[in-house]
Design an enzyme around this catalytic site. Structure first.
Site, mmCIF file in Angstrom:
data_model
loop_
_atom_site.group_PDB
_atom_site.id
_atom_site.type_symbol
_atom_site.label_atom_id
_atom_site.label_comp_id
_atom_site.label_asym_id
_atom_site.label_seq_id
_atom_site.Cartn_x
_atom_site.Cartn_y
_atom_site.Cartn_z
ATOM 1 N N HIS A 1 -2.600 -0.858 -3.316
ATOM 2 C CA HIS A 1 -3.772 0.123 -3.051
ATOM 3 C C HIS A 1 -3.358 1.280 -3.719
ATOM 4 O O HIS A 1 -2.528 1.776 -3.806
ATOM 5 C CB HIS A 1 -3.932 0.337 -1.677
ATOM 6 C CG HIS A 1 -4.262 -0.818 -0.595
ATOM 7 N ND1 HIS A 1 -4.048 -0.980 0.497
ATOM 8 C CD2 HIS A 1 -4.684 -2.191 -0.988
ATOM 9 C CE1 HIS A 1 -4.272 -2.163 1.119
ATOM 10 N NE2 HIS A 1 -4.751 -2.788 0.164
ATOM 11 N N SER B 1 1.099 -1.132 0.099
ATOM 12 C CA SER B 1 0.027 0.074 0.184
ATOM 13 C C SER B 1 0.858 1.304 -0.029
ATOM 14 O O SER B 1 1.770 1.443 -0.869
ATOM 15 C CB SER B 1 -0.923 -0.044 1.271
ATOM 16 O OG SER B 1 -1.850 1.009 1.193
ATOM 17 N N ASP C 1 -4.791 -5.022 5.552
ATOM 18 C CA ASP C 1 -5.056 -5.784 4.410
ATOM 19 C C ASP C 1 -3.715 -6.623 4.129
ATOM 20 O O ASP C 1 -2.693 -5.944 4.267
ATOM 21 C CB ASP C 1 -5.426 -4.989 3.142
ATOM 22 C CG ASP C 1 -5.799 -5.583 2.016
ATOM 23 O OD1 ASP C 1 -6.261 -6.750 2.157
ATOM 24 O OD2 ASP C 1 -5.799 -5.322 0.847
#
Length: 211
Positions: free
Chosen positions: A45, A18, A138
């Protein structure tokens, strides 16, 4: 250094990141050897209302073809397959790519958990999972799925990450085979060679900042 499992053939590598992930992958992807006999799947992400430029960014630095995932495409090695914006990327039987607009996971679509869990179902012990820098949880459940399936787990050393929450959360979920800085992860990827064989001597659990 501990004695790891027997040498194994890897058919796939899944990588999740991310915040800071683009920079981290620009460090790692050039280490992938040309002719690697495995497919690499990448989820980063990104804003869901913007087109992904990841394939354009990574292709110039990677010896493997870099492709944005297309629904139902056949998965063939060697390749780096990146998730498109606003779609979950899954590995389906065949193996084929599957794209989904199911609800976001940890506020993210594409989700790292979704990719890792689906890849673990297909590739089992022939899978290598890597969690990099990021600000949410995540990837923790997904990496646990890789471990349960018998795959190899790698986590960026949290103290070396631009954003430490994601790797730290992964380490709460798994007893990772490797906890390494980017340089050491790159060396691990380079060591796979064209045959994508992971040797037991490469398995460690380095947890110091000098790793």
């Amino acid at each position: 250094m501990t004695a790891g499992p027997a040498p194994r053939k890897l058919d796939a590598i899944v990588i999740g990141a991310s915040a800071g992930g683009v920079e981290a992958l620009l460090h790692l992807l050039p280490a992938l050897p040309a002719g690697l006999a495995a497919v690499v799947f990448v989820v980063i992400h990104m804003p869901r209302n913007m087109p992904s430029l990841m394939a354009d960014i990574f292709a110039p630095v990677c010896a493997l073809p870099v492709i944005e995932a297309v629904d139902k495409m056949v998965i063939e090695a060697p390749a780096v397959i990146v998730a498109p914006s606003d779609y979950h990327l899954l590995v389906d039987r065949g193996p084929r790519v599957s794209l989904s607009v199911d609800d976001p996971v940890h506020w993210s679509r594409p989700s790292i958990d979704v990719l890792f869990e689906s890849a673990a179902d297909v590739y089992r012990e022939r899978l290598l999972g890597i969690i990099l820098t990021g600000w949410n949880r995540d990837g923790a459940a997904g990496l646990a799925a890789v471990q349960r399936a018998g795959g190899v787990t790698v986590v960026q050393l949290p103290g070396s990450a631009e954003a430490s929450v994601m790797p730290a959360s992964a380490l709460e979920a798994v007893d990772a085979d490797h906890v390494l800085t980017l340089d050491r992860i790159a060396a691990l990827l380079a060591s796979l060679g064209a045959g994508a064989v992971l040797l037991p001597a490469s398995v460690d659990r380095t947890t110091s900042a000098s790793a």
